[in-house]
Design a protein around this motif. Structure first.
Motif, PDB file in Angstrom:
ATOM      1  N   GLU A 172      -6.598 -16.321  34.535  1.00 38.76           N
ATOM      2  CA  GLU A 172      -7.688 -15.270  34.499  1.00 38.76           C
ATOM      3  C   GLU A 172      -8.570 -16.226  33.935  1.00 38.76           C
ATOM      4  O   GLU A 172      -8.868 -17.359  33.875  1.00 38.76           O
ATOM      5  CB  GLU A 172      -7.177 -14.455  33.504  1.00 38.76           C
ATOM      6  N   LEU A 178     -14.349 -10.497  34.843  1.00 37.61           N
ATOM      7  CA  LEU A 178     -13.602 -10.034  35.785  1.00 37.61           C
ATOM      8  C   LEU A 178     -12.845  -8.995  35.658  1.00 37.61           C
ATOM      9  O   LEU A 178     -12.075  -8.740  34.629  1.00 37.61           O
ATOM     10  CB  LEU A 178     -12.928 -11.314  36.164  1.00 37.61           C
ATOM     11  N   ALA A 182      -9.204  -9.159  40.078  1.00 33.13           N
ATOM     12  CA  ALA A 182     -10.310  -9.891  40.777  1.00 33.13           C
ATOM     13  C   ALA A 182      -9.809 -11.113  40.986  1.00 33.13           C
ATOM     14  O   ALA A 182     -10.369 -11.811  42.162  1.00 33.13           O
ATOM     15  CB  ALA A 182     -11.347  -9.826  39.611  1.00 33.13           C
ATOM     16  N   VAL A 183      -8.790 -11.737  40.504  1.00 27.12           N
ATOM     17  CA  VAL A 183      -8.257 -13.214  40.611  1.00 27.12           C
ATOM     18  C   VAL A 183      -7.351 -12.933  41.830  1.00 27.12           C
ATOM     19  O   VAL A 183      -6.304 -12.331  41.525  1.00 27.12           O
ATOM     20  CB  VAL A 183      -7.850 -13.934  39.653  1.00 27.12           C
ATOM     21  N   ASP A 184      -7.444 -13.545  42.902  1.00 33.33           N
ATOM     22  CA  ASP A 184      -6.428 -13.657  44.005  1.00 33.33           C
ATOM     23  C   ASP A 184      -5.512 -14.915  44.082  1.00 33.33           C
ATOM     24  O   ASP A 184      -6.270 -16.067  44.330  1.00 33.33           O
ATOM     25  CB  ASP A 184      -7.337 -13.499  45.261  1.00 33.33           C
ATOM     26  N   GLY A 190      -3.620 -12.331  40.504  1.00 32.86           N
ATOM     27  CA  GLY A 190      -3.886 -13.336  39.283  1.00 32.86           C
ATOM     28  C   GLY A 190      -2.444 -13.675  38.948  1.00 32.86           C
ATOM     29  O   GLY A 190      -2.443 -14.415  37.767  1.00 32.86           O
ATOM     30  N   CYS A 203      -6.302 -20.192  43.393  1.00 33.31           N
ATOM     31  CA  CYS A 203      -6.578 -18.524  43.187  1.00 33.31           C
ATOM     32  C   CYS A 203      -8.201 -18.614  43.134  1.00 33.31           C
ATOM     33  O   CYS A 203      -8.913 -19.564  42.719  1.00 33.31           O
ATOM     34  CB  CYS A 203      -6.170 -18.275  41.706  1.00 33.31           C
ATOM     35  N   THR A 204      -8.657 -17.380  43.600  1.00 36.79           N
ATOM     36  CA  THR A 204     -10.054 -17.347  44.049  1.00 36.79           C
ATOM     37  C   THR A 204     -10.732 -16.210  43.448  1.00 36.79           C
ATOM     38  O   THR A 204     -10.008 -15.043  43.248  1.00 36.79           O
ATOM     39  CB  THR A 204     -10.474 -17.474  45.329  1.00 36.79           C
ATOM     40  N   ALA A 205     -12.007 -16.061  42.875  1.00 30.40           N
ATOM     41  CA  ALA A 205     -12.504 -14.915  42.411  1.00 30.40           C
ATOM     42  C   ALA A 205     -14.124 -15.099  42.669  1.00 30.40           C
ATOM     43  O   ALA A 205     -14.501 -16.090  42.716  1.00 30.40           O
ATOM     44  CB  ALA A 205     -12.289 -14.814  40.831  1.00 30.40           C
ATOM     45  N   THR A 206     -14.660 -13.847  42.905  1.00 31.25           N
ATOM     46  CA  THR A 206     -16.060 -13.655  43.160  1.00 31.25           C
ATOM     47  C   THR A 206     -16.605 -12.688  42.327  1.00 31.25           C
ATOM     48  O   THR A 206     -16.315 -11.723  41.901  1.00 31.25           O
ATOM     49  CB  THR A 206     -16.255 -13.365  44.610  1.00 31.25           C
ATOM     50  N   VAL A 207     -17.936 -13.235  41.470  1.00 26.04           N
ATOM     51  CA  VAL A 207     -18.480 -12.217  40.531  1.00 26.04           C
ATOM     52  C   VAL A 207     -19.896 -12.492  40.787  1.00 26.04           C
ATOM     53  O   VAL A 207     -20.526 -13.480  41.238  1.00 26.04           O
ATOM     54  CB  VAL A 207     -18.040 -12.888  39.075  1.00 26.04           C
TER      55      VAL A 207
END
Length: 459
Positions: A172, A178, A182-184, A190, A203-207
């Motif tokens: 996280e 997020l 939201a975290v893949d 997550g 792990c990826t996340a876009t904000v």
């Protein structure tokens, strides 16, 4: 009878070996690791970095004393095993101790104890195998941020640098807003269910963030679920492993568009202060043509929305009407003789009905331009007109109306932020116009007083 009993005792198993001295099996050693005596078969689990205590119990089964007892254990860093500096008495016991920090992995080794028996000139020794398993839960986290289109794409890399399988690793971010899921992490929200030793997962996340500098703070948690022992032999539950990462990134501001120009027509351009003007009234074209009166410069214009400043200028010429031009707006329409002159802001100037259209009009007194206000405000444009006095017509009422209108226009043209010099110039002009009225008052007031006194005496 007594002699026969002594012979029987000497030939009993075990008794003959220690009688009067010390043999190879006279010294025995037992090793405990954190209170466990069966560490050779079942080495206890110890958390890496925790203290390990090894105790070596030496027993002298012989009748001779053992001197200079020492223990060497390859499983102890540096071989630091401390033994008391005293002799090991016959049929006695002695304890040596080693304390050190646990290392990762399986740590099994064979320790050897030795001692001297000077009376018999022999070396007594004993061996024992012991060890432990160093549990290393090594969780690491790194991250990388890429920016594009007002968005930040964060890539977290979680890895297992320990020697045990990690369970339920959660990733996280404590700094970025997020939401849940939201975290893949490889198709999971997550969470990494199992992370073997030496493995890593991305792990990826876009904000979406506003322009400016921001910070991402990643947090990874998990557990190897391996209970361990402390130095006293008490069980210790598996701790929660934690790893953190951090990265700063900047969202650039969107490229600014060009300023929007002012409206079409004579409204002028926008942006700075607009210096507009009243078009000069030209002569009326006829057979031979009458020379037009040169136009006068207009007062200060109004500030537009965006763009450059427009200026109005009177034109002089025979039978040609002056026109105002504005940058960002369309050219002003030509002035029509006898029609009201155009002023900035679209306010027409009134013309007396009895003024002949073919007679040129006198030029008005120039009015200093009004200073532009701060950007964003649109001050009211002064209505600077063309005087309507026609040479040869002695209409006093019309002249008074014209003077009153001019005074009212000048009063309206006074800006709120007029400086001291501007106020002084304006007062000077008003004093010149007020001089005639003041002179009449100075002549009429004494005459009226004298007439009143003369009338009172006659009565």
């Amino acid at each position: 009878m007594s002699g026969g009993l002594l012979v029987v005792l000497l030939v009993l198993p075990g008794a003959a070996a220690w009688a009067g001295g010390s043999g190879d099996g006279a010294l025995r050693m037992t090793v405990t690791v954190d209170g466990r005596s069966d560490s050779a078969e079942r080495p206890p689990a110890v958390r890496v970095g925790a203290q390990v205590v090894k105790r070596y119990l030496l027993e002298n089964l012989g009748e001779a004393q053992v001197y200079g007892v020492r223990v060497v254990d390859p499983g102890v860093p540096g071989g630091a095993v401390r033994c008391p500096r005293q002799r090991l008495a016959a049929l006695g016991e002695l304890e040596c101790v080693a304390r050190f920090r646990a290392l990762p992995g399986v740590r099994l080794a064979t320790a050897r104890a030795r001692g001297d028996v000077p009376s018999l000139d022999v070396l007594s020794s004993a061996t024992a195998r012991s060890g432990y398993v160093g549990v290393a839960g090594g969780l690491t986290l790194t991250e990388r941020v890429s920016v594009g289109g007002g968005r930040a794409a964060v890539t977290y890399t979680v890895a297992n640098r320990g020697n045990q399988v990690l369970h339920a690793v959660r990733v996280e971010d404590t700094a970025l807003p997020l939401g849940p899921g939201a975290v893949d992490c490889g198709g999971r929200a997550g969470t990494v269910p199992l992370l073997p030793p030496g493995a890593s997962v991305r792990c990826t996340a876009t904000v979406l963030r506003p322009p400016g500098t921001h910070r991402s703070t990643g947090l990874a948690t998990g557990s190897d679920r391996v209970p361990t022992l402390d130095a006293g032999g008490a069980p210790v539950p598996a701790p929660t492993l934690t790893a953190r990462s951090s990265a700063a990134f900047t969202i650039p501001a969107p490229p600014g568009g060009a300023g929007v120009g002012g409206g079409s027509g004579g409204s002028g351009a926008s942006g700075g202060s607009v210096r507009g003007g009243v078009a000069g009234v030209g002569g009326v074209g006829g057979g031979s043509g009458v020379a037009g009166v040169p136009g006068t410069s207009g007062g200060a214009g109004v500030a537009g929305a965006a763009g450059g400043a427009g200026t109005g200028a009177g034109a002089a010429g025979a039978g040609t009407a002056g026109a105002g031009t504005g940058a960002g707006g369309a050219p002003g329409a030509p002035a029509v003789p006898g029609a009201p002159a155009a002023v900035p802001g679209g306010v027409p100037q009134a013309v007396p009905p009895n003024a002949p259209p073919s007679v040129p009009r006198a030029a008005p007194t120039p009015v200093p331009p009004t200073p532009a206000r701060t950007a964003g405000s649109v001050p009211a444009a002064p209505s600077q007109g063309v005087p309507e006095t026609v040479p040869g017509i002695g209409d006093r009422q019309q002249q008074q109306q014209d003077q009153q209108r001019q005074q009212r226009q000048r009063a309206e043209a006074v800006p709120d932020d007029e400086g001291f010099l501007g106020r002084l110039r304006r007062r000077a002009r008003e004093a010149h116009e007020f001089g005639v009225v003041a002179m009449l008052l100075l002549l009429l007031i004494p005459a009226a007083v004298a007439a009143a006194l003369l009338g009172s005496r006659v009565k």
